[in-house]
Write a protein that holds these residues in place. Structure first.
Motif, PDB file in Angstrom:
ATOM      1  N   CYS A  66       0.784  -1.097   0.130  1.00 46.50           N
ATOM      2  CA  CYS A  66       0.046  -0.010   0.141  1.00 46.50           C
ATOM      3  C   CYS A  66       0.970   1.318  -0.021  1.00 46.50           C
ATOM      4  O   CYS A  66       1.638   1.495   0.789  1.00 46.50           O
ATOM      5  CB  CYS A  66      -0.758   0.108   1.172  1.00 46.50           C
ATOM      6  SG  CYS A  66      -1.898   1.633   1.465  1.00 46.50           S
ATOM      7  N   CYS A  69       0.128   3.407   3.458  1.00 45.53           N
ATOM      8  CA  CYS A  69       0.326   3.080   4.875  1.00 45.53           C
ATOM      9  C   CYS A  69       1.464   1.926   4.950  1.00 45.53           C
ATOM     10  O   CYS A  69       1.910   1.449   5.799  1.00 45.53           O
ATOM     11  CB  CYS A  69      -0.816   2.411   5.516  1.00 45.53           C
ATOM     12  SG  CYS A  69      -1.407   0.981   5.037  1.00 45.53           S
ATOM     13  N   CYS A  92      -6.899  -1.282  -0.028  1.00 46.24           N
ATOM     14  CA  CYS A  92      -6.216  -1.510   1.479  1.00 46.24           C
ATOM     15  C   CYS A  92      -7.090  -1.843   2.506  1.00 46.24           C
ATOM     16  O   CYS A  92      -7.856  -0.727   2.700  1.00 46.24           O
ATOM     17  CB  CYS A  92      -4.909  -0.887   1.497  1.00 46.24           C
ATOM     18  SG  CYS A  92      -4.326  -0.795   3.169  1.00 46.24           S
ATOM     19  N   CYS A  95      -5.919   0.838   5.632  1.00 47.55           N
ATOM     20  CA  CYS A  95      -6.170   2.411   5.668  1.00 47.55           C
ATOM     21  C   CYS A  95      -7.319   2.807   4.675  1.00 47.55           C
ATOM     22  O   CYS A  95      -7.729   3.858   4.648  1.00 47.55           O
ATOM     23  CB  CYS A  95      -4.949   3.023   5.326  1.00 47.55           C
ATOM     24  SG  CYS A  95      -4.526   2.885   3.579  1.00 47.55           S
ATOM     25  N   ASN A  97      -6.925   2.886   1.482  1.00 49.35           N
ATOM     26  CA  ASN A  97      -6.617   3.290   0.251  1.00 49.35           C
ATOM     27  C   ASN A  97      -6.976   2.599  -0.999  1.00 49.35           C
ATOM     28  O   ASN A  97      -6.782   1.369  -0.922  1.00 49.35           O
ATOM     29  CB  ASN A  97      -5.139   3.757   0.334  1.00 49.35           C
ATOM     30  CG  ASN A  97      -4.498   4.546  -0.731  1.00 49.35           C
ATOM     31  OD1 ASN A  97      -4.994   5.523  -1.029  1.00 49.35           O
ATOM     32  ND2 ASN A  97      -3.437   4.070  -1.380  1.00 49.35           N
TER      33      ASN A  97
HETATM   34 ZN   LIG Z   1      -3.183   1.283   3.496  1.00 45.38          ZN
END
Ligand SMILES: [Zn+2]
Length: 105
Positions: A66, A69, A92, A95, A97
């Protein structure tokens, strides 16, 4: 002599690259066993080696980390993969994302 030195440099990169692939396989193993702390650690180390030796990670490995993060992304475990209009969306699960890239057969 200059040639020999150059050859050695290539060899070091080769070893570093092998180490990166090994670390990614460790990361996958740990992620499968839900040892996420370890899988993230291995992914981090792999990235660090890549940066140190200026090795560009192949796309399939790059997609496993990712960007936001730095979590190791294992589809179905730490990431969710969806196909939509010839695009792959990877989310992800740590987080949230999202990353999108074109899907190729
Ligand atoms: Zn992430």
């Amino acid at each position: 002599m200059g040639r020999a030195r150059k050859k050695k440099k290539v060899l070091i990169k080769d070893i570093a690259y092998q180490r990166i692939q090994l670390l990614f396989s460790f990361a996958e193993n740990e992620a499968r066993q839900s040892n996420l702390e370890w899988s993230n650690r291995y992914a981090y180390l792999a990235r660090k080696i890549g940066m140190k030796y200026r090795i560009r990670l192949p796309p399939e490995l790059k997609r496993r980390i990712c960007k936001q993060c730095n979590s190791y992304l294992l589809p179905g475990k730490t990431s969710r993969v969806r196909l939509k209009n010839n695009n792959v969306t990877v989310t992800c699960l740590n987080c949230g994302n999202q990353k999108r890239y074109p899907y190729k057969n």
